[in-house]
Motif scaffolding. Structure first.
Motif, PDB file in Angstrom:
ATOM      1  N   ALA A  13      29.269  13.336 -13.262  1.00  0.00           N
ATOM      2  CA  ALA A  13      30.579  13.692 -13.804  1.00  0.00           C
ATOM      3  C   ALA A  13      31.398  12.441 -14.112  1.00  0.00           C
ATOM      4  CB  ALA A  13      31.317  14.599 -12.827  1.00  0.00           C
ATOM      5  N   LYS A  14      31.337  11.440 -13.211  1.00  0.00           N
ATOM      6  CA  LYS A  14      32.056  10.178 -13.453  1.00  0.00           C
ATOM      7  C   LYS A  14      31.604   9.528 -14.752  1.00  0.00           C
ATOM      8  CE  LYS A  14      33.015   8.626  -8.777  1.00  0.00           C
ATOM      9  NZ  LYS A  14      32.582   7.693  -7.748  1.00  0.00           N
ATOM     10  N   ILE A  15      30.304   9.577 -15.007  1.00  0.00           N
ATOM     11  CA  ILE A  15      29.764   9.002 -16.246  1.00  0.00           C
ATOM     12  C   ILE A  15      30.396   9.673 -17.459  1.00  0.00           C
ATOM     13  CG2 ILE A  15      27.647   8.801 -17.644  1.00  0.00           C
ATOM     14  CD1 ILE A  15      26.157   8.431 -14.897  1.00  0.00           C
ATOM     15  N   CYS A  17      34.772  12.799 -15.888  1.00  0.00           N
ATOM     16  CA  CYS A  17      35.188  14.107 -15.389  1.00  0.00           C
ATOM     17  C   CYS A  17      35.320  14.034 -13.870  1.00  0.00           C
ATOM     18  CB  CYS A  17      34.146  15.158 -15.799  1.00  0.00           C
ATOM     19  SG  CYS A  17      34.478  16.804 -15.168  1.00  0.00           S
ATOM     20  N   ASP A  18      36.457  14.459 -13.345  1.00  0.00           N
ATOM     21  CA  ASP A  18      36.643  14.554 -11.893  1.00  0.00           C
ATOM     22  C   ASP A  18      36.390  15.996 -11.489  1.00  0.00           C
ATOM     23  OD1 ASP A  18      37.405  11.873 -11.376  1.00  0.00           O
ATOM     24  OD2 ASP A  18      39.437  12.302 -12.092  1.00  0.00           O
ATOM     25  N   HIS A  34      35.302  23.417 -10.601  1.00  0.00           N
ATOM     26  CA  HIS A  34      34.016  22.920 -11.103  1.00  0.00           C
ATOM     27  C   HIS A  34      32.898  23.264 -10.116  1.00  0.00           C
ATOM     28  CE1 HIS A  34      36.679  20.148 -13.404  1.00  0.00           C
ATOM     29  NE2 HIS A  34      35.732  20.257 -14.331  1.00  0.00           N
ATOM     30  N   TRP A  35      33.157  22.990  -8.829  1.00  0.00           N
ATOM     31  CA  TRP A  35      32.134  23.230  -7.806  1.00  0.00           C
ATOM     32  C   TRP A  35      31.774  24.712  -7.702  1.00  0.00           C
ATOM     33  CZ3 TRP A  35      28.952  19.762  -6.525  1.00  0.00           C
ATOM     34  CH2 TRP A  35      29.334  18.428  -6.486  1.00  0.00           C
ATOM     35  N   GLU A  36      32.768  25.566  -7.932  1.00  0.00           N
ATOM     36  CA  GLU A  36      32.512  27.005  -7.900  1.00  0.00           C
ATOM     37  C   GLU A  36      31.465  27.383  -8.955  1.00  0.00           C
ATOM     38  OE1 GLU A  36      35.515  30.581  -6.996  1.00  0.00           O
ATOM     39  OE2 GLU A  36      35.959  29.523  -8.863  1.00  0.00           O
ATOM     40  N   LEU A  46      36.935  23.562 -18.163  1.00  0.00           N
ATOM     41  CA  LEU A  46      36.271  22.831 -17.071  1.00  0.00           C
ATOM     42  C   LEU A  46      35.179  21.899 -17.601  1.00  0.00           C
ATOM     43  CD1 LEU A  46      35.769  25.636 -14.388  1.00  0.00           C
ATOM     44  CD2 LEU A  46      37.434  23.773 -14.341  1.00  0.00           C
ATOM     45  N   PHE A  47      34.401  22.418 -18.555  1.00  0.00           N
ATOM     46  CA  PHE A  47      33.235  21.694 -19.067  1.00  0.00           C
ATOM     47  C   PHE A  47      33.314  21.617 -20.595  1.00  0.00           C
ATOM     48  CE2 PHE A  47      31.992  23.834 -15.111  1.00  0.00           C
ATOM     49  CZ  PHE A  47      31.571  22.750 -14.360  1.00  0.00           C
TER      50      PHE A  47
END
Length: 111
Positions: free
Chosen positions: A34-36, A39-40, A45-47, A89-90
């Protein structure tokens, strides 16, 4: 073969950044991917990421965006099971980007 560095370990990825070995996945790997992409990862996101990992374990396939949207709506409710929410989110494509962070193969039908 491309690689990323996570916690001092070298992880192999394909030319699009997907893991070549699914067992290399950890939350730290997802966070680095995500860092690449600048995106934090938040709880939202984790859900989705965790939902995708469970879905893959059950069906052995990474869902395309339409299937993902419908399945998330069924499990997490209509406020989260819609394209607008998932693209917020994405932004690079909910199925494609979320599957990458979840350590899953690229969904079939994604370009």
């Amino acid at each position: 073969m491309a690689t990323i560095e996570v916690a001092g370990k070298t992880i192999e990825v394909d030319e699009e950044g997907y893991l070549t070995n699914r067992t290399d996945w950890t939350e730290e790997v997802a966070t680095e991917m995500a860092k690449i992409d600048n995106c934090d990862l938040t709880d939202n996101h984790w859900e989705v990421i965790n939902f995708l990992r469970e879905y893959y374990d059950e069906y052995q396939i990474a869902p395309a965006v339409r299937v993902l949207t419908k399945a998330i709506g069924k499990k997490l409710g209509p406020d989260k099971g819609n394209s607008k929410y998932l693209y917020e989110l994405f932004p690079y494509g909910p199925a494609k980007q979320a599957c990458k962070y979840a350590g899953l193969p690229k969904p079939t039908g994604c370009v």
